[in-house]
Motif scaffolding. Structure first.
Motif, mmCIF file in Angstrom:
data_model
loop_
_atom_site.group_PDB
_atom_site.id
_atom_site.type_symbol
_atom_site.label_atom_id
_atom_site.label_comp_id
_atom_site.label_asym_id
_atom_site.label_seq_id
_atom_site.Cartn_x
_atom_site.Cartn_y
_atom_site.Cartn_z
ATOM 1 N N VAL A 58 0.785 -1.257 0.017
ATOM 2 C CA VAL A 58 -0.078 0.152 0.145
ATOM 3 C C VAL A 58 0.788 1.343 0.016
ATOM 4 O O VAL A 58 2.073 1.105 0.208
ATOM 5 N N THR A 59 0.354 2.350 -0.452
ATOM 6 C CA THR A 59 0.973 3.498 -0.269
ATOM 7 C C THR A 59 0.982 4.045 0.986
ATOM 8 O O THR A 59 0.167 3.836 1.846
ATOM 9 N N LYS A 60 2.036 4.925 1.286
ATOM 10 C CA LYS A 60 2.040 5.490 2.835
ATOM 11 C C LYS A 60 0.814 6.411 2.941
ATOM 12 O O LYS A 60 0.589 6.626 4.230
ATOM 13 N N GLU A 61 0.308 6.845 1.975
ATOM 14 C CA GLU A 61 -0.922 7.657 2.018
ATOM 15 C C GLU A 61 -2.295 6.989 2.278
ATOM 16 O O GLU A 61 -3.267 7.553 2.442
ATOM 17 N N SER A 62 -2.109 5.811 2.162
ATOM 18 C CA SER A 62 -3.369 4.865 2.378
ATOM 19 C C SER A 62 -3.572 5.088 3.942
ATOM 20 O O SER A 62 -3.102 5.219 4.523
ATOM 21 N N ALA A 63 -5.018 4.953 4.049
ATOM 22 C CA ALA A 63 -5.580 5.093 5.192
ATOM 23 C C ALA A 63 -6.647 4.108 5.937
ATOM 24 O O ALA A 63 -6.719 4.010 7.007
ATOM 25 N N ARG A 64 -7.596 3.559 4.797
ATOM 26 C CA ARG A 64 -8.528 2.711 5.084
ATOM 27 C C ARG A 64 -8.596 1.455 4.686
ATOM 28 O O ARG A 64 -9.151 1.118 3.735
ATOM 29 N N PHE A 65 -7.416 0.874 5.358
ATOM 30 C CA PHE A 65 -7.373 -0.736 4.831
ATOM 31 C C PHE A 65 -7.463 -1.738 6.113
ATOM 32 O O PHE A 65 -7.744 -2.969 5.856
ATOM 33 N N LYS A 66 -7.761 -1.066 7.204
ATOM 34 C CA LYS A 66 -8.185 -1.872 8.501
ATOM 35 C C LYS A 66 -9.225 -2.838 8.407
ATOM 36 O O LYS A 66 -9.296 -3.792 8.689
ATOM 37 N N PRO A 67 -10.524 -1.992 7.590
ATOM 38 C CA PRO A 67 -11.669 -2.892 7.476
ATOM 39 C C PRO A 67 -11.648 -4.062 6.488
ATOM 40 O O PRO A 67 -12.214 -5.092 6.556
ATOM 41 N N LEU A 68 -10.113 -4.129 5.837
ATOM 42 C CA LEU A 68 -10.092 -5.349 4.972
ATOM 43 C C LEU A 68 -9.109 -6.306 5.720
ATOM 44 O O LEU A 68 -8.706 -7.356 5.133
ATOM 45 N N GLY A 69 -8.897 -6.012 6.863
ATOM 46 C CA GLY A 69 -8.037 -6.974 7.767
ATOM 47 C C GLY A 69 -6.617 -6.779 7.412
ATOM 48 O O GLY A 69 -5.651 -7.711 7.372
ATOM 49 N N ILE A 70 -6.163 -5.719 7.199
ATOM 50 C CA ILE A 70 -4.736 -5.313 6.541
ATOM 51 C C ILE A 70 -4.286 -4.222 7.466
ATOM 52 O O ILE A 70 -4.909 -3.189 7.592
ATOM 53 N N HIS A 71 -3.109 -4.722 8.003
ATOM 54 C CA HIS A 71 -2.479 -3.552 8.639
ATOM 55 C C HIS A 71 -1.274 -3.022 8.236
ATOM 56 O O HIS A 71 -0.546 -3.733 7.305
ATOM 57 N N ILE A 72 -0.564 -1.946 8.420
ATOM 58 C CA ILE A 72 0.716 -1.248 7.977
ATOM 59 C C ILE A 72 1.883 -1.878 8.743
ATOM 60 O O ILE A 72 1.797 -1.837 10.011
ATOM 61 N N LEU A 73 2.718 -2.455 7.962
ATOM 62 C CA LEU A 73 3.959 -3.027 8.365
ATOM 63 C C LEU A 73 4.699 -1.717 9.260
ATOM 64 O O LEU A 73 4.729 -0.552 8.853
ATOM 65 N N ASP A 107 0.597 -8.086 7.235
ATOM 66 C CA ASP A 107 1.205 -6.644 7.145
ATOM 67 C C ASP A 107 1.382 -6.086 6.151
ATOM 68 O O ASP A 107 2.049 -6.704 5.145
ATOM 69 N N ALA A 108 1.019 -4.875 5.419
ATOM 70 C CA ALA A 108 1.181 -4.465 4.264
ATOM 71 C C ALA A 108 2.432 -3.342 4.382
ATOM 72 O O ALA A 108 2.628 -2.662 5.308
ATOM 73 N N ALA A 109 3.539 -3.424 3.310
ATOM 74 C CA ALA A 109 4.759 -2.602 3.228
ATOM 75 C C ALA A 109 4.183 -1.481 2.374
ATOM 76 O O ALA A 109 3.540 -1.421 1.402
ATOM 77 N N LEU A 124 -1.289 -5.276 -4.748
ATOM 78 C CA LEU A 124 -1.307 -3.709 -4.506
ATOM 79 C C LEU A 124 -2.733 -3.300 -4.143
ATOM 80 O O LEU A 124 -3.640 -3.610 -4.938
ATOM 81 N N LEU A 125 -2.719 -2.942 -2.719
ATOM 82 C CA LEU A 125 -4.165 -2.576 -2.447
ATOM 83 C C LEU A 125 -4.230 -1.065 -2.959
ATOM 84 O O LEU A 125 -3.684 -0.053 -2.202
ATOM 85 N N TRP A 126 -5.144 -0.837 -3.615
ATOM 86 C CA TRP A 126 -5.139 0.639 -4.191
ATOM 87 C C TRP A 126 -6.471 1.460 -3.269
ATOM 88 O O TRP A 126 -7.432 1.146 -3.505
#
Length: 713
Positions: free
Chosen positions: A556-571, A597-599, A614-616
């Motif tokens: 994901v990009t560092k500006e991504s913000a709404r990924f938690k509802p998909l069960g993804i967390h930022i590394l 964990d997404a980088a 790639l989670l857009w």
């Protein structure tokens, strides 16, 4: 006597079964480079006995056996290879083992895949990976070809007593295969290892010659390395200062070239570094340096332990850090030598803070410095602000009124040498991903204004729009020391060995060029790119694709913000987390393979995986035929970044576009792009259930990607 450098022993079946086992063992020991441990000798002895017994019972002796087949460019070696009736068998022995372990199956499958993908005389052959845990009491009954239609049989497992039956079943199943070429052992081989694999071999051998030599004319790493080394030698001979700008498409091997030049220049074919000839590889990319260093250190320690040498991991890390360093530490060491505060905007060495050496003067000991991702060097403002407050990377030295950009200061640092010096700048196009990254124009401005006597060697591609906004020709117009050379451009992506046009496709996709759909059609069969709106489908696709010890991960990009509802967390940030993500195996939840964990582009630039998702997110959206850029306010809504507001916002948009460029080029073998549905539900009172993930934030992007013909899953 076997004299082939690619293996320790090879022979025909007929001669092998009639040769004395001790004579074969002696040849293995004589040709082994390194200390032959008792456990290794016992393993070889056991394997010879097993193979002589099995081969003597086969119906056909018209085959060849190869022990310890070396895969030099990948630093791997197969225990035993059999070439029989047109079939290639890769045998991996686990002597004394009673159980079948998943890691062992992955290991033998990796060997088969290496041969299939990169070994010219194996590409159209059936390849059979076989794991032999010698004391295992069962063996595989079912023979299945891989679902990938690549002639690689799914790994077979057996004990020593079942090996004959396994081989016989394969020969019965595939009776009419054409003969394997007699020159199979010396087949042309063009591997494209990840940077991690390359660095491991690099550190062990003090050379990446075997890794970077590719038989295909289109691969230009050798040509580029030779050109740079010639510039270095000419600079030494003529007592000059020089700088090379090496450009390349994403994945073309820029980092590999830098590592190779550093080692070749430092060792020059010898076992120990050549005195006063050193080179250092420098990067501002913390995760990259951490992952490279840890990978090398772990392998170095394992090698030492295997040879009976006691060694701490910290000692191995220390050794590695001599060749690979963070650019900040190199810079801070030079900063410690200057007069502080700076007077009249001029940097001067403080003779009380530094010792002047005969050849290097007040410079560092290396003649050659390789700066990876040179386009990411800091602007004057960012560096001056950093030094004004005393820095963050362990540097507590405050330098008010610092007068230079990072590029200018790094050239100044090498210019302190009194004999000669060469800088090698490795430049990625369109990959500035942080505010305050100057791009390549800052290097050229420094050469024009402060170091006009330096010889400049430059790739013609540096004049294109993605480098210095297309102003390189204009900037260099009055510089009389410029030499252009095509040898300084790497135009073929090694990372994506199945899709040399991936970089062109990504550029067209992001730039809305007319040929994007056409390029996709050209690469999709060799390099699968698929589209989905369901993260679980994306994960399933990745799990189905990845084989052996191949790596996968979510980006994901560092500006991504709404990924938690998909069960993804930022590394989480921190180089140690990147090390676990890239290096730990798939049984460790910190590994990229867990797909939890997404980088971000910050953590993966310069590194790669085999398959990616790639989670857009809603930070970059396709709206009315153009990209619109948004930043999440941290709690309730997205704010659009309007280009007309300020120059800073234009820069921010460039970095956001480049972030997606980086993430779209991280996969070596294929990727899935997941554009979520968003949340279209409303509460009982008529309000949006989640106003931060409205479907309209994603639909435009999805429809645009779909319009390019990208296959949906």
């Amino acid at each position: 006597m076997n004299n082939n450098p690619r293996c320790l022993y090879n022979n025909t079946f007929d001669e092998f079964i009639n040769e004395d086992a001790n004579a074969i063992l002696g040849e293995l020991c004589d040709r082994y480079h390194g200390n032959t441990l008792t456990t290794t000798i016992e393993a070889w002895k056991n394997e010879i006995i097993i193979m002589q017994d099995v081969i003597s019972q086969l119906d056909s002796y018209d085959g060849k056996i190869i022990f310890e087949y070396d895969i030099p460019r990948l630093g791997k070696r197969v225990d035993v290879v059999l070439l029989l009736n047109g079939i290639i068998f890769c045998l991996e022995f686990k002597n004394g083992e009673k159980n079948i372990l998943e890691n062992d199956i992955d290991q033998v499958l990796d060997y088969a895949l290496d041969l299939k993908n990169f070994h010219k005389l194996s590409e159209d052959k059936i390849i059979v990976p076989v794991l032999i845990a010698t004391e295992y009491k069962n063996h595989t009954d079912t023979i299945q070809m891989s679902i990938y239609d690549d002639k690689v049989v799914n790994p077979l497992v057996t004990g020593k007593t079942g090996l004959l039956d396994v081989l016989s079943k394969i020969l019965f199943r595939y009776p009419n295969e054409s003969k394997v070429d007699d020159n199979w052992i010396i087949s042309p081989y063009a591997p494209t290892p990840t940077i991690i694999e390359a660095a491991r071999s690099l550190y062990e051998n003090h050379s990446v010659e075997n890794i970077t030599r590719h038989e295909a004319d289109k691969v230009s790493t050798d040509r580029t390395i030779s050109y740079v080394l010639k510039v270095i030698n000419d600079s030494k001979t003529n007592g000059e200062k020089s700088i090379c700008f090496v450009t390349g498409v994403p994945g073309a091997g820029k980092t590999l070239v830098g590592l190779d030049v550093a080692i070749k220049q430092t060792y020059q074919g010898q076992d120990v570094p050549v005195e006063d000839e050193g080179a250092v590889y420098l990067s501002g990319n913390g995760p990259l340096v951490a992952v490279l260093t840890e990978a090398l250190a772990q392998d170095n320690r394992k090698k030492c332990i295997a040879s009976g040498e006691k060694k701490k991991l910290t000692d191995s890390r220390r050794e590695v850090s001599k060749s690979i360093q963070m650019i900040h530490r190199y810079r801070d060491n030079m900063l410690a030598k200057i007069k502080n505060p700076v007077e009249n905007g001029i940097l001067e060495i403080d003779p009380e803070k530094a010792i002047k050496l005969e050849k290097s003067g007040f410079g560092e000991v290396e003649h050659v410095a390789i700066f990876d991702e040179a386009q990411r060097s800091w602007t004057h403002k960012r560096l001056a602000d950093y030094l004004k407050r005393g820095g963050t990377y362990g540097n507590k030295l405050k330098v008010p009124n610092f007068p230079m950009s990072e590029a200018e200061f790094l050239i100044w640092s090498l210019d302190q040498r009194e004999d000669w010096a060469t800088i090698v700048c490795l430049v990625g196009g369109g990959q500035e991903i942080n505010t305050g990254e100057a791009g390549i124009s800052e290097w050229i401005n420094a050469l024009n204004h402060t170091f006009p006597d330096w010889k400049v060697y430059i790739s013609p591609k540096l004049t294109e729009a993605e480098y210095a906004e297309g102003k390189v020709n204009e900037l260099l117009e009055k510089n009389n020391h410029v030499t252009y050379s095509d040898d300084l451009h790497l135009g073929v992506s090694l990372r994506s060995f199945r899709a040399e046009k991936l970089s062109a496709f990504v550029h067209s996709l992001l730039s809305f060029e007319d040929n994007a759909a056409e390029l996709y059609q050209e690469i999709k069969d060799k390099y699968p790119i698929v589209l989905t709106r369901d993260i679980q489908k994306a994960k399933s696709w990745l799990h189905q694709k990845v084989r052996g010890s191949e790596r996968t991960g979510v980006l994901v990009t560092k500006e991504s913000a709404r990924f938690k509802p998909l069960g993804i967390h930022i590394l989480p940030s921190g180089d140690e987390n990147a090390v676990h993500w890239f290096l730990d195996d798939k049984v460790d939840t910190r590994s990229s393979n867990y797909l939890e964990d997404a980088a971000t582009e910050i953590q993966v630039q310069g590194l790669e995986l085999d398959y990616t998702c790639l989670l857009w997110d809603a930070d970059m959206r396709y709206e009315n035929g153009e990209w619109h850029f948004y930043k999440f306010n941290g709690h309730s809504k997205w704010n659009e970044q309007i280009a007309a507001d300020s120059e800073n916002k234009k820069e921010l948009q460039k970095y956001m576009l480049n972030a997606y460029r980086v993430l779209l080029t991280r996969a070596r073998s294929g990727m899935v792009i997941c554009v979520p549905f968003g949340n279209g539900n409303k509460t009982s009172t008529g309000f949006w259930e989640d106003s931060t993930r409205l479907p309209e934030y994603y639909n435009g992007t999805y429809e645009y990607l779909k319009s390019l013909g990208i296959e949906e899953i």
